[in-house]
Design an enzyme around this catalytic site. Structure first.
Site, PDB file in Angstrom:
ATOM      1  N   GLU A   1       0.837  -1.222   0.000  1.00 18.46           N
ATOM      2  CA  GLU A   1       0.000   0.000   0.000  1.00 18.46           C
ATOM      3  C   GLU A   1       0.863   1.260   0.000  1.00 18.46           C
ATOM      4  OE1 GLU A   1      -2.960  -0.159   3.077  1.00 18.46           O
ATOM      5  OE2 GLU A   1      -4.180  -1.584   1.964  1.00 18.46           O
ATOM      6  N   GLU A  25      -5.544  -8.338  -0.993  1.00 17.86           N
ATOM      7  CA  GLU A  25      -6.232  -8.150   0.294  1.00 17.86           C
ATOM      8  C   GLU A  25      -7.685  -7.815   0.022  1.00 17.86           C
ATOM      9  OE1 GLU A  25      -4.656  -5.458   3.235  1.00 17.86           O
ATOM     10  OE2 GLU A  25      -2.592  -5.925   2.665  1.00 17.86           O
TER      11      GLU A  25
END
Ligand code: BG6
Length: 477
Positions: free
Chosen positions: A176, A374
């Site tokens: 991320e 995810e």
């Protein structure tokens, strides 16, 4: 007919600091995650000045995967996983980050873990940096605001690429990486090891750190491909599509700018160049970043092989009448609730169709294979009288998201490599440090106060996902 490719990577995702524990085992150094206290939905996690007595640091022991991994991997094999996404704790390999030689005990731990996974035909999918780094690099070098971090990271990447070149094929550089664009202090710190100093321009610090990370990522991609040309090295972004609150053009432009501000990292890592709007923005703001022509060449030559991304929720943004639509302020200042959606126990908006939107958005823009690394529902789980956890709400969440992913593949032709639900074994929440914010299909007996036997158990979602994998996603019932 089944919709997903035969080698579809059904898996599960975790990160080293959120499950391993063993924070000082095998010569491991103190990481950023080791100085973060537990919080909850109303109390932010605190980053303390080193490890202080009497404070609760949930990542120190986490779920003790470090001590339990052999039994855990057996359970993962029973679940039918084709892949297991985790990260390598940088501090196991270079405890302080700036040593000349790596720590053999740390390297050995991942050798053993990967061997065990491969024994069960579970492909490791490895993130190099997942929200942590040696704390020493933060205190001594100022984290990623320092160019030297590029060298430390590249050294770490090179060591693990060489060591595991015959065991790991799928890699991601930074988890991320775009999570820090919100400019909130917490995000900025954990992604980049930067605690904003008083008087420091947080936005400039974020762009500088993001630039150094982009260069480090591109160098790692190049080096990885030299070590093993079969490596698949991806980027990893937090994807939360941002919709305009109304059809008013100012809201639409605001949403577009929010997407650009959030995904410039993707332009850099996937297209190998900075987007034009951002170049102008740097000029307008007089940021005068340390960004050289040589850096731009590195970025150009180090584009990724695929896009990994997380998807939990979408967002809605509203323009502020008092500021220009292209003014970049933290998303939180403009975010409004989406009246069309319901929310999780932690207030995250549940938007399965947003996943199809995200897949299309990435695919159209970058034309690269995609990997959902995810996705999941953080919820309070309750045991029934017979001790079982019937987490229908989680099954429902996952089912709806997989159904949308299927449409993206079959109808929209998106090239999707795999799907790894987040925290498929209960672990420490990154945001709040809680255990009771559970994503798992596998239950772990430990609560927010750190009490529990650590015993593992199967939730109803375990059996459901096992069947999904067995049918390669054909049967979601
Ligand atoms: C992603 C992170 O942001 O979301 C994970 O990559 C994190 O590390 C996950 O755990 C869920 O967030 P949280 O705050 O519920 O743990």
């Amino acid at each position: 007919m089944t919709e997903f490719r035969d080698d579809f990577l059904w898996g599960g995702a975790v990160a080293a600091h959120q499950l391993e524990g063993g924070w000082q085992a095998g010569g491991k150094g103190v990481s950023l995650a080791d100085v973060m206290t537990a919080g909850d939905n109303d109390t932010a996690r605190e980053i303390t000045d080193g490890v202080l007595p009497g404070r609760n640091y949930p990542n120190h022991t986490a779920i003790d995967f470090y001590g339990n991994y052999r039994d855990d991997v057996k359970l993962f094999a029973e679940l039918g996983l084709k892949c297991f996404r985790t990260s390598i704790a940088w501090t196991r390999i270079f405890p302080n980050g700036d040593e000349a030689e790596p720590n053999e005990a740390g390297l050995k731990f991942y050798d053993d873990l990967f061997d065990d996974l491969l024994k069960y035909h579970i492909e490791p999918v490895i993130t190099l940096s997942h929200f942590e780094m040696p704390y020493h690099l933060v205190t001594e070098y100022g984290g990623w605001r320092n160019r030297k971090l590029i060298d430390f990271f590249v050294k770490f990447a090179t060591v693990v690429f060489k060591r595991y070149q015959h065991k790991v094929k799928y890699w991601m550089t930074f988890n991320e990486i775009n999570n820090q664009t919100g400019l909130n202090e917490w995000g900025l710190f954990t992604n980049s090891g930067i605690l904003v100093k008083s008087g420091e321009d947080a936005e400039k610090a974020m762009y500088q750190a993001g630039h150094y990370e982009s260069v480090a990522s591109a160098l790692a991609v190049q080096i990885g491909h030299q070590i093993n040309p079969n490596f698949q090295i991806g980027a990893m972004f937090a994807m939360g599509p941002t919709y305009p609150a109304t059809p008013a053009p100012a809201d639409v432009m605001k949403a577009e700018r929010a997407m650009q501000a959030n995904y410039w990292f993707a332009d850099v890592q996937c297209k190998g160049k900075y987007p034009s709007w951002l170049q102008r923005y740097f000029e307008r703001k007089n940021f005068d970043l340390d960004l050289t022509l040589a850096d731009l060449d590195v970025i150009k030559a180090g584009t990724v092989d695929y896009i990994g991304f997380s998807y939990y929720a979408s967002h809605v943004i509203k323009a502020d009448a008092n500021e220009p639509v292209d003014f970049m302020t933290p998303m939180a200042n403009h975010e409004v609730k989406n009246p069309a959606l319901t929310r999780s126990d932690w207030g995250w908006e549940i938007d399965p169709m947003g996943l199809r939107y995200a897949l299309n958005w990435f695919s159209d823009r970058y034309d690269l294979p995609l990997f959902i690394v995810e996705n999941g529902l953080g919820a309070f789980d309750k045991k029934d009288a017979d001790g079982q956890i019937n987490d229908d709400y989680r099954i429902d969440y996952l089912r709806q998201h997989i159904a949308q992913m299927k449409l993206a593949v079959t109808i929209d032709g998106v090239d999707l490599m795999g799907y790894t639900p987040w925290g498929f074994i209960d672990l420490v929440s990154a945001g709040t440090g809680q255990m009771d914010k559970r994503y798992g299909l596998i239950y772990v007996d430990k609560n927010d106060a750190g009490e529990g036997t650590l015993k593992r158990g199967k939730k109803a979602s375990f059996n459901w996902y096992q069947h999904v994998i067995k049918t390669n996603g054909a049967d979601l019932d």
